[in-house]
Structure formats: C-alpha cells, structure tokens
Design a protein around this motif. Sequence first.
Motif, PDB file in Angstrom:
ATOM      1  N   MET A 126      -7.420   9.940  17.337  1.00 44.46           N
ATOM      2  CA  MET A 126      -7.301   8.481  17.453  1.00 44.46           C
ATOM      3  C   MET A 126      -6.274   7.970  16.446  1.00 44.46           C
ATOM      4  SD  MET A 126     -10.313   5.612  17.139  1.00 44.46           S
ATOM      5  CE  MET A 126      -9.969   3.881  17.399  1.00 44.46           C
ATOM      6  N   GLN A 127      -5.319   7.161  16.926  1.00 47.40           N
ATOM      7  CA  GLN A 127      -4.264   6.656  16.067  1.00 47.40           C
ATOM      8  C   GLN A 127      -4.812   5.645  15.058  1.00 47.40           C
ATOM      9  OE1 GLN A 127      -1.015   4.879  18.156  1.00 47.40           O
ATOM     10  NE2 GLN A 127       0.294   4.723  16.347  1.00 47.40           N
ATOM     11  N   ARG A 128      -4.398   5.822  13.798  1.00 54.98           N
ATOM     12  CA  ARG A 128      -4.863   4.938  12.741  1.00 54.98           C
ATOM     13  C   ARG A 128      -4.168   3.583  12.841  1.00 54.98           C
ATOM     14  NH1 ARG A 128      -4.412   6.379   6.289  1.00 54.98           N
ATOM     15  NH2 ARG A 128      -5.556   4.543   5.511  1.00 54.98           N
ATOM     16  N   ALA A 129      -4.934   2.504  12.652  1.00 59.62           N
ATOM     17  CA  ALA A 129      -4.368   1.151  12.738  1.00 59.62           C
ATOM     18  C   ALA A 129      -3.392   0.913  11.597  1.00 59.62           C
ATOM     19  CB  ALA A 129      -5.485   0.113  12.699  1.00 59.62           C
ATOM     20  N   LYS A 130      -2.286   0.246  11.886  1.00 60.04           N
ATOM     21  CA  LYS A 130      -1.316  -0.112  10.859  1.00 60.04           C
ATOM     22  C   LYS A 130      -1.863  -1.282  10.036  1.00 60.04           C
ATOM     23  CE  LYS A 130       2.725   1.277  13.584  1.00 60.04           C
ATOM     24  NZ  LYS A 130       4.016   0.832  14.174  1.00 60.04           N
ATOM     25  N   ARG A 131      -1.418  -1.350   8.795  1.00 62.43           N
ATOM     26  CA  ARG A 131      -1.865  -2.424   7.917  1.00 62.43           C
ATOM     27  C   ARG A 131      -0.643  -3.052   7.258  1.00 62.43           C
ATOM     28  NH1 ARG A 131      -7.581  -1.493   7.230  1.00 62.43           N
ATOM     29  NH2 ARG A 131      -7.611  -3.419   6.030  1.00 62.43           N
ATOM     30  N   ARG A 132      -0.783  -4.333   6.896  1.00 60.87           N
ATOM     31  CA  ARG A 132       0.267  -4.999   6.123  1.00 60.87           C
ATOM     32  C   ARG A 132      -0.316  -6.230   5.438  1.00 60.87           C
ATOM     33  NH1 ARG A 132       3.044  -5.985  11.457  1.00 60.87           N
ATOM     34  NH2 ARG A 132       2.321  -7.991  12.272  1.00 60.87           N
ATOM     35  N   LEU A 133       0.386  -6.676   4.403  1.00 57.82           N
ATOM     36  CA  LEU A 133      -0.002  -7.880   3.680  1.00 57.82           C
ATOM     37  C   LEU A 133       0.684  -9.076   4.329  1.00 57.82           C
ATOM     38  CD1 LEU A 133      -1.549  -8.900   1.124  1.00 57.82           C
ATOM     39  CD2 LEU A 133       0.649  -8.790  -0.074  1.00 57.82           C
ATOM     40  N   SER A 134      -0.091 -10.081   4.728  1.00 60.35           N
ATOM     41  CA  SER A 134       0.461 -11.249   5.415  1.00 60.35           C
ATOM     42  C   SER A 134      -0.257 -12.519   4.980  1.00 60.35           C
ATOM     43  CB  SER A 134       0.331 -11.102   6.933  1.00 60.35           C
ATOM     44  OG  SER A 134       1.110 -10.038   7.422  1.00 60.35           O
ATOM     45  N   ALA A 135       0.445 -13.623   5.149  1.00 55.18           N
ATOM     46  CA  ALA A 135      -0.178 -14.942   5.003  1.00 55.18           C
ATOM     47  C   ALA A 135      -0.629 -15.389   6.388  1.00 55.18           C
ATOM     48  CB  ALA A 135       0.810 -15.946   4.406  1.00 55.18           C
ATOM     49  N   ILE A 136      -1.913 -15.709   6.506  1.00 53.98           N
ATOM     50  CA  ILE A 136      -2.490 -16.078   7.798  1.00 53.98           C
ATOM     51  C   ILE A 136      -2.896 -17.541   7.781  1.00 53.98           C
ATOM     52  CG2 ILE A 136      -4.272 -15.555   9.502  1.00 53.98           C
ATOM     53  CD1 ILE A 136      -2.283 -13.286   8.957  1.00 53.98           C
ATOM     54  N   MET A 137      -2.426 -18.288   8.770  1.00 57.57           N
ATOM     55  CA  MET A 137      -2.817 -19.686   8.951  1.00 57.57           C
ATOM     56  C   MET A 137      -3.703 -19.800  10.185  1.00 57.57           C
ATOM     57  SD  MET A 137      -0.565 -23.037  10.054  1.00 57.57           S
ATOM     58  CE  MET A 137       0.661 -22.848   8.785  1.00 57.57           C
ATOM     59  N   CYS A 138      -4.873 -20.385  10.014  1.00 58.50           N
ATOM     60  CA  CYS A 138      -5.759 -20.688  11.137  1.00 58.50           C
ATOM     61  C   CYS A 138      -5.908 -22.200  11.240  1.00 58.50           C
ATOM     62  CB  CYS A 138      -7.125 -20.049  10.958  1.00 58.50           C
ATOM     63  SG  CYS A 138      -7.132 -18.249  11.109  1.00 58.50           S
ATOM     64  N   ALA A 139      -5.818 -22.721  12.450  1.00 63.26           N
ATOM     65  CA  ALA A 139      -5.920 -24.165  12.658  1.00 63.26           C
ATOM     66  C   ALA A 139      -6.743 -24.448  13.907  1.00 63.26           C
ATOM     67  CB  ALA A 139      -4.527 -24.785  12.801  1.00 63.26           C
TER      68      ALA A 139
END
Length: 280
Positions: free
Chosen positions: A1-14
Amino acid sequence: MQRAKRRLSAIMCADVAHYSKLMERDEDGTLDRLKAYRMVMASLTERHDGRIVNTWGDAVIIEFSSVIEAVQCAVEIQNELSFQNNELPDINRMEFRIGINLGDIMVEGDDIYGDGVNVAARLQELAPKGGIMLSQSVYDQVKSKLALGFESLGPQSVKNVSYPVETYAIRLGGRNQPEVSDEVPPGDGAGTASERDWEQGTAAVANGFDQLRSWLRGQPRRIRSCVFVIGFFFLLNLVTSGLSSLWFIWPSLPFLVMLGWHVIVGRRQKHGGPKIQSGD
C-alpha cells in the motif's frame, strides 16, 4: 500500500453563519448569493497563490503554501464581503466564519486530511460571523509581519482534538472585539469617558490604516503609485497651508482619474467582465 504524502500547509476553512436559516427564508436568493461570494473568494484565493481544495454545502477548504498569504487572503475576503453585505438588508446578509491553522497534512490526490485540517475546521466553528480565528501556529508566524490587531482568546477545547487549542481573533473593524460597556465604573473621574472615547477613536484610525495597508499590498503597482502621489500632495498641502485651501486636489486630479479607472476595471474583471490588460 502506497504511503500517503505529507506536507506543511496553511489551511483555511470557511462556512456561512446561519446558512440553514438563510436557505429556509429564501433558497434561490441565498444560493445565488453563495455562488457570487464564492467567486469573490476564488478570485482572492488565486491572487494569494492558494488552492481551493473542496466545497460542499456552504463550506470551503483552501490550502496555502504561505501562512502570510493565507491570513492576508482571509482579511481581504472578509473586508470585500462586508462591503457587499452593506448593500443588503440585514435579513439577507451572508457572513462567513473563517478559521486558519498551520499544520502537517496528509495529501491524497487533490484531497487533504489530518489533524491540521481538523483544527482549522474547529477554529472556523469558534469564529464569530464575519470574523477570523487563528491557531497559535498561525499567530506565531504573522504577529510581527502583518499590520493587524490580534486578540488572544486563550485555550479552547474543540471536538475531536485531544488537546486545548490556543486561539487568536483578528480585529476587523470591531467585528471581533468583545462588547464594551458604556457605563462608567464607580469612582472613575469625569474624564474617564473622554479618555475611553479617545482610545476608541485612535484604535479605529489605526485599524483603518491597517486595512488600507493590507488592501494596497494586494493591488497592482499603478494603483499603489496613484495612492502614494495623491497622499504626497495632500501632506504637502497640509504642511504648507493647512486645510484652509485644498489646492492638492488639482495636481492630484489625473491620478484620481487613473485610480478610479483601475478600480472600475478591477471590479469588472472580478465579476466576470472582459479582462483589460493594465500593463503590470
């Protein structure tokens, strides 16, 4: 099973405050307004190099590689939607609540998952209508880089997060500020009300300059140049002759015309009109 990629991001929820009530009152009008406001959000998101990840119902999730751009975009969204709401009766106004978090996320195709997204969603639920709520990680990055007012609201317990989340509200023309009583506390002198009025007036002026600076950062070079020249002539008028004779208007007139033209063209493009090259 392919491992999920990860990254640091700014997330906006509205999402839209009291969306169900708006739909119950006027489904067609509410849906049309939601589409129009989402076009505004999409335009500003593109300007700040963000990516709309998902939309469902009245909610929007947006990812940014820069937390500075995320916060600037949120402020511009709330200011622009507030301006458009001013033209509507109170009963028809559509106000968004925005939460922003900086965190590690999992990436699968175009979708994003993880605690970083969940915290942003919970901050959005805590935000007042027309307001913006930040996590500690966002506040630490922007507090000394953006000319904005912030209010610490302390740690908050949120759903599906095992630890308290430190929260900060951005002051937007008083919409995020706690209500202040007009009553004078016992024992205060007669000058207390005047001092309070002075402080509130000073804060309002400072907030106005902050919003102007934030707005100018997102404008093309020609608009910034016009505003600078007009401001220069105004200050020269103020220093040399006070405001007894407003001669600064005449040398500023060509720049006022150029500024008006750029604003009109910008609004036409924002609302889907034909694009006109500005030369920037």
